[in-house]
Write a protein that holds these residues in place. Structure first.
Motif, PDB file in Angstrom:
ATOM      1  N   SER A  22     -15.824  -2.708  -5.972  1.00  0.00           N
ATOM      2  CA  SER A  22     -16.631  -1.573  -5.517  1.00  0.00           C
ATOM      3  C   SER A  22     -16.444  -1.355  -4.019  1.00  0.00           C
ATOM      4  N   GLN A  23     -16.726  -0.120  -3.602  1.00  0.00           N
ATOM      5  CA  GLN A  23     -16.613   0.233  -2.187  1.00  0.00           C
ATOM      6  C   GLN A  23     -17.525  -0.640  -1.336  1.00  0.00           C
ATOM      7  N   GLN A  51      -9.589  -0.790  -1.058  1.00  0.00           N
ATOM      8  CA  GLN A  51     -10.504  -0.817  -2.196  1.00  0.00           C
ATOM      9  C   GLN A  51      -9.742  -0.637  -3.500  1.00  0.00           C
ATOM     10  N   ASP A  52      -8.839   0.333  -3.537  1.00  0.00           N
ATOM     11  CA  ASP A  52      -8.053   0.562  -4.758  1.00  0.00           C
ATOM     12  C   ASP A  52      -7.281  -0.688  -5.159  1.00  0.00           C
ATOM     13  N   LYS A  53      -6.699  -1.363  -4.185  1.00  0.00           N
ATOM     14  CA  LYS A  53      -5.878  -2.554  -4.452  1.00  0.00           C
ATOM     15  C   LYS A  53      -6.726  -3.693  -5.014  1.00  0.00           C
ATOM     16  N   THR A  54      -7.941  -3.854  -4.506  1.00  0.00           N
ATOM     17  CA  THR A  54      -8.789  -4.955  -4.967  1.00  0.00           C
ATOM     18  C   THR A  54      -9.404  -4.674  -6.332  1.00  0.00           C
ATOM     19  N   GLY A  55      -9.652  -3.390  -6.619  1.00  0.00           N
ATOM     20  CA  GLY A  55     -10.336  -3.044  -7.859  1.00  0.00           C
ATOM     21  C   GLY A  55     -11.831  -3.309  -7.812  1.00  0.00           C
ATOM     22  N   PHE A  74       0.827  -1.200   0.000  1.00  0.00           N
ATOM     23  CA  PHE A  74       0.000   0.000   0.000  1.00  0.00           C
ATOM     24  C   PHE A  74       0.863   1.252   0.000  1.00  0.00           C
ATOM     25  N   CYS A  98      -9.872   2.996   1.836  1.00  0.00           N
ATOM     26  CA  CYS A  98      -9.784   3.486   0.459  1.00  0.00           C
ATOM     27  C   CYS A  98      -8.615   2.841  -0.287  1.00  0.00           C
ATOM     28  N   HIS A  99      -7.503   2.607   0.399  1.00  0.00           N
ATOM     29  CA  HIS A  99      -6.358   1.959  -0.244  1.00  0.00           C
ATOM     30  C   HIS A  99      -6.623   0.471  -0.496  1.00  0.00           C
ATOM     31  N   GLN A 142       0.458   6.607   3.809  1.00  0.00           N
ATOM     32  CA  GLN A 142      -0.809   7.205   4.210  1.00  0.00           C
ATOM     33  C   GLN A 142      -0.567   8.528   4.925  1.00  0.00           C
TER      34      GLN A 142
END
Length: 100
Positions: free
Chosen positions: A54-55, A48-52, A29, A45-46, A32
């Motif tokens: 939805s929130q 979520q970004d890593k998984t790709g 990650f 939020c990080h 931060q």
């Protein structure tokens, strides 16, 4: 500890990936703002970004992991940070070793 419930939660590769990434968050990650040393975990939020994903999906996965005590959540303002619950993970591994 509900051994069967933990197994159900871990039956999804993304949830296992999240636990793996949180084991060494500095490797997976970005830096931060509020918790730069990852002491309280990684901002949702990080993750979520890593998984790709939805929130809502990521939030659901994180809640599932938290419900079986594999994750600890900490709030900083409007952001939630997640870290591994190493004590519970060790108990689960010991139970798995003894049961199988």
């Amino acid at each position: 500890m509900d051994f069967i419930e933990i197994n159900k939660v871990l039956s999804n590769h993304v949830r296992v990936d999240i636990l793996h990434w949180l084991k060494k968050p500095e490797d997976y990650f970005p830096q931060q703002i509020y918790v730069p040393d990852f002491s309280d975990g990684v901002c949702v939020c990080h993750i979520q970004d890593k998984t790709g994903l939805s929130q809502s999906t990521v939030s659901h996965y994180l809640m599932m992991l938290q419900k079986v005590n594999l994750l600890i959540a900490t709030r900083h303002g409007k952001w939630t940070y997640y870290r591994r619950n190493e004590t519970e993970i060790a108990k689960y591994i010991a139970t798995l070793s003894n049961e199988l």
